[in-house]
Design a protein around this motif. Structure first.
Motif, PDB file in Angstrom:
ATOM      1  N   SER A  49       0.924  -1.114  -0.106  1.00 52.97           N
ATOM      2  CA  SER A  49       0.108  -0.051  -0.104  1.00 52.97           C
ATOM      3  C   SER A  49       0.548   1.307  -0.088  1.00 52.97           C
ATOM      4  O   SER A  49       0.511   2.138  -0.492  1.00 52.97           O
ATOM      5  CB  SER A  49      -0.988   0.061   1.514  1.00 52.97           C
ATOM      6  OG  SER A  49      -1.775  -0.915   1.368  1.00 52.97           O
ATOM      7  N   ASP A 171      -5.974  -0.434  -4.579  1.00 57.69           N
ATOM      8  CA  ASP A 171      -5.573  -0.816  -3.257  1.00 57.69           C
ATOM      9  C   ASP A 171      -5.959  -2.733  -2.764  1.00 57.69           C
ATOM     10  O   ASP A 171      -7.890  -2.362  -2.084  1.00 57.69           O
ATOM     11  CB  ASP A 171      -4.873  -0.740  -2.039  1.00 57.69           C
ATOM     12  CG  ASP A 171      -4.318  -0.741  -0.738  1.00 57.69           C
ATOM     13  OD1 ASP A 171      -3.906  -2.387  -1.317  1.00 57.69           O
ATOM     14  OD2 ASP A 171      -3.882   0.210  -0.795  1.00 57.69           O
ATOM     15  N   GLU A 172      -6.060  -3.639  -3.287  1.00 58.42           N
ATOM     16  CA  GLU A 172      -7.132  -4.820  -2.749  1.00 58.42           C
ATOM     17  C   GLU A 172      -8.714  -4.140  -2.844  1.00 58.42           C
ATOM     18  O   GLU A 172      -9.422  -4.608  -1.845  1.00 58.42           O
ATOM     19  CB  GLU A 172      -6.710  -4.878  -1.531  1.00 58.42           C
ATOM     20  CG  GLU A 172      -4.963  -5.271  -1.443  1.00 58.42           C
ATOM     21  CD  GLU A 172      -4.887  -6.361   0.110  1.00 58.42           C
ATOM     22  OE1 GLU A 172      -5.854  -6.900   0.169  1.00 58.42           O
ATOM     23  OE2 GLU A 172      -4.213  -6.409   0.652  1.00 58.42           O
TER      24      GLU A 172
HETATM   25 MG   LIG Z   1      -2.058  -2.688   2.077  1.00 54.19          MG
END
Ligand SMILES: [Mg+2]
Ligand SMILES: Nc1ncnc2c1ncn2[C@@H]1O[C@H](COP(=O)(O)OP(=O)(O)OP(=O)(O)O)[C@@H](O)[C@H]1O
Length: 253
Positions: A49, A171-172
């Motif tokens: 991240s 991000d995910e």
């Molecule tokens: Mg992360």
């Protein structure tokens, strides 16, 4: 020959924690290419991240440079960075961060109106097309709380691409979704990429990673693995998973 869209040069990122410096990115060098669906993998806490935030200018670097369009993002003023973030970049997160008292349609259109490059009617047309593409036109007037996680994430993706970003950061994006919603969201990202959208996505999910045209692996604050893949094709999903799995195993994922 691929064109570089974003370039990290000797990027460092440290955080102060309990009076000590924790070094997360330790001289990261990487080029991200236009048209690629690049995925970042690595252990939890490895700095995935952080990499996304630093490469997108959402967070500053402690050292090094991030070159986008001939400019070093680490040297830009906050004002210039914020313009760049909404004009050139799109963002999707695990939690969708939709505005809770706006309808899905309004969530998508508001950042569109901020973009002065397009007229209001052109923006409205694009929002309608995106609602259609994301399969959420029937529920366009619903509030986020009246929608499933998958529907909310599809809305968040539409919002992220309303201004036709040069690069979409994710991000995910499937981290909070069940299996069915995950594959729907991945299908949308795959389709966007087939239509030329450059994507940089963090995931820890093998199925999500298999959508990539390139996978980067982070360890000790640097890229230690870089795998090129053929364009995603559903038919080859199993062999692709085997290939990616073997590669990840060799990196002790
Ligand atoms: Mg992360
Ligand atoms: N603002 C901050 N202050 C202090 N430490 C931080 C901060 N942000 C991140 N860290 C630390 O940096 C490390 C990397 O965090 P990061 O969120 O980038 O990891 P990640 O690879 O995305 O992990 P995950 O897979 O769990 O999401 C972690 O150890 C985290 O605790």
């Amino acid at each position: 020959m691929k064109k570089t869209i974003l370039s990290a040069k000797e990027v460092f990122k440290s955080f102060a924690h309990n009076g000590k410096q924790v070094h997360i990115l330790t001289g990261m060098n990487v080029d991200i290419y236009e048209g690629d669906f690049t995925v970042i993998m690595g252990a939890s806490g490895s700095g995935k991240s952080t990499t996304l935030y630093v490469l997108s200018g959402m967070d500053g670097a402690t050292g090094g440079s991030v070159i986008y369009n001939g400019e070093d993002l680490t040297k830009l003023s906050e004002k210039k960075l914020s313009v760049l973030r909404y004009s050139d970049f799109g963002f999707v997160f695990q939690q969708m961060h939709l505005v809770s008292n706006l309808s899905l349609y309004e969530n998508i259109i508001v950042p569109g109106y901020l973009n002065k490059k397009r007229s209001a009617s052109e923006t409205e047309k694009r929002a309608d097309e995106l609602l259609e593409k994301m399969g959420i036109s029937d529920i366009r007037d619903h509030l986020p709380s009246q929608c499933s996680g998958g529907e909310q994430q599809r809305c968040a993706i539409a919002r992220a691409v309303i201004n036709e970003p040069k690069l979409l950061f994710a991000d995910e994006p499937t981290g909070a979704l069940n299996r069915k919603n995950t594959s729907e969201v991945l299908d949308l990202l795959t389709e966007l990429n087939r239509n030329g959208q450059s994507i940089l996505m963090v995931t820890h999910d093998l199925k999500a990673a298999c959508r990539a045209s390139r996978i980067l692996y982070i360890e000790d604050g640097r890229i230690i693995g870089d795998l090129d893949l053929a364009m995603y094709d559903e038919k080859d999903e199993k062999s692709r998973e085997t290939q990616v799995n073997a590669w990840l195993t060799s990196l002790e994922w």
